[in-house]
Design an enzyme around this catalytic site. Sequence first.
Site, PDB file in Angstrom:
ATOM      1  N   ASP A  91       0.864  -1.184   0.000  1.00 43.23           N
ATOM      2  CA  ASP A  91       0.000   0.000   0.000  1.00 43.23           C
ATOM      3  C   ASP A  91       0.907   1.243   0.000  1.00 43.23           C
ATOM      4  O   ASP A  91       1.363   1.668  -1.055  1.00 43.23           O
ATOM      5  CB  ASP A  91      -0.902  -0.087   1.238  1.00 43.23           C
ATOM      6  CG  ASP A  91      -1.981   0.975   1.268  1.00 43.23           C
ATOM      7  OD1 ASP A  91      -2.489   1.322   0.193  1.00 43.23           O
ATOM      8  OD2 ASP A  91      -2.318   1.443   2.354  1.00 43.23           O
ATOM      9  N   ASP A 136      -7.525  -8.835   6.031  1.00 44.19           N
ATOM     10  CA  ASP A 136      -8.489  -8.733   7.120  1.00 44.19           C
ATOM     11  C   ASP A 136      -9.000  -7.325   7.330  1.00 44.19           C
ATOM     12  O   ASP A 136      -8.396  -6.344   6.893  1.00 44.19           O
ATOM     13  CB  ASP A 136      -7.841  -9.182   8.435  1.00 44.19           C
ATOM     14  CG  ASP A 136      -6.879  -8.130   8.988  1.00 44.19           C
ATOM     15  OD1 ASP A 136      -5.937  -7.766   8.259  1.00 44.19           O
ATOM     16  OD2 ASP A 136      -7.105  -7.643  10.121  1.00 44.19           O
TER      17      ASP A 136
HETATM   18  P1  IMP Z   1       1.954  -0.451   3.815  1.00 45.46           P
HETATM   19  O1  IMP Z   1       3.096  -0.376   4.768  1.00 45.46           O
HETATM   20  O2  IMP Z   1       1.091   0.776   3.844  1.00 45.46           O
HETATM   21  O3  IMP Z   1       2.335  -0.807   2.411  1.00 45.46           O
HETATM   22  O4  IMP Z   1       1.012  -1.517   4.468  1.00 45.46           O
HETATM   23  C1  IMP Z   1       0.716  -2.707   3.997  1.00 45.46           C
HETATM   24  C2  IMP Z   1      -0.062  -3.442   5.066  1.00 45.46           C
HETATM   25  O5  IMP Z   1      -1.263  -2.734   5.427  1.00 45.46           O
HETATM   26  C3  IMP Z   1      -0.521  -4.743   4.495  1.00 45.46           C
HETATM   27  O6  IMP Z   1       0.425  -5.765   4.739  1.00 45.46           O
HETATM   28  C4  IMP Z   1      -1.838  -4.971   5.212  1.00 45.46           C
HETATM   29  O7  IMP Z   1      -1.598  -5.629   6.442  1.00 45.46           O
HETATM   30  C5  IMP Z   1      -2.376  -3.593   5.476  1.00 45.46           C
HETATM   31  N1  IMP Z   1      -3.372  -3.170   4.447  1.00 45.46           N
HETATM   32  C6  IMP Z   1      -3.219  -2.165   3.557  1.00 45.46           C
HETATM   33  N2  IMP Z   1      -4.308  -2.026   2.782  1.00 45.46           N
HETATM   34  C7  IMP Z   1      -5.178  -2.981   3.179  1.00 45.46           C
HETATM   35  C8  IMP Z   1      -6.509  -3.368   2.723  1.00 45.46           C
HETATM   36  O8  IMP Z   1      -7.109  -2.806   1.792  1.00 45.46           O
HETATM   37  N3  IMP Z   1      -7.081  -4.400   3.399  1.00 45.46           N
HETATM   38  C9  IMP Z   1      -6.466  -5.065   4.416  1.00 45.46           C
HETATM   39  N4  IMP Z   1      -5.227  -4.749   4.848  1.00 45.46           N
HETATM   40  C10 IMP Z   1      -4.590  -3.713   4.249  1.00 45.46           C
END
Ligand code: IMP
Length: 182
Positions: free
Chosen positions: A106, A162
């Site tokens: 994300d 989740d």
């Molecule tokens: P990042 O560090 O923002 O890239 O976070 C990624 C983490 O956020 C993922 O491994 C998920 O655990 C959580 N995450 C981000 N978007 C979603 C979503 O749409 N649904 C569920 N979990 C999400």
Amino acid sequence: MSTALVPGVERILFTEEQIEARIGEVGAQISRDYQGKTIKLVGVLKGSIFFLTALARRIEVPLTIDFLGISSFSNKSGAPGVVRIAKDLDESIEGEDVLLVEDIVDTGFTLRYLLQTLAGRAPNSLSVCTFLDRNSRRIVQAQVDYRCFEIPDRFVVGFGLDYNQLYRNLSYVAVMKTDKSL
Ligand code: IMP
Ligand code: MG
């Protein structure tokens, strides 16, 4: 779990059949790229376990599996991006061909942290395979070598992902209702 829509879910984004077909394609690509090697699949708990087991069955070169668990925090100003390892790998990855398996990338904070940490342990190679990619929300750039699906800027659940630890066991990926009311 059946494919009937559960409460809280707005619409299906990817069906079980679409997911299975796409994982087959990515597994074949990985099998070609790692010909003659043994892959160490490193799954990030808990979201990636459904994807990892499906992907592993579609990879045709030898592989081993290990897991790590992370915790993410907001810093004092409420900004995301503070990540730490809560459960480390069981084994060393020194000299190994590591393929990090993520459920979703994300903002990129989690992946960047994991790549930096694992790169410091002297693997022979380090690549990334993510089930979902929400590139539109990227804040920090992080290397993604394989992705199954690019997704829109909506919160999704299912196939390991989740909301408050629920919905991981859905066999499809679905968009949550905006108010997330059950
Ligand atoms: P990042 O560090 O923002 O890239 O976070 C990624 C983490 O956020 C993922 O491994 C998920 O655990 C959580 N995450 C981000 N978007 C979603 C979503 O749409 N649904 C569920 N979990 C999400
Ligand atoms: Mg994750």
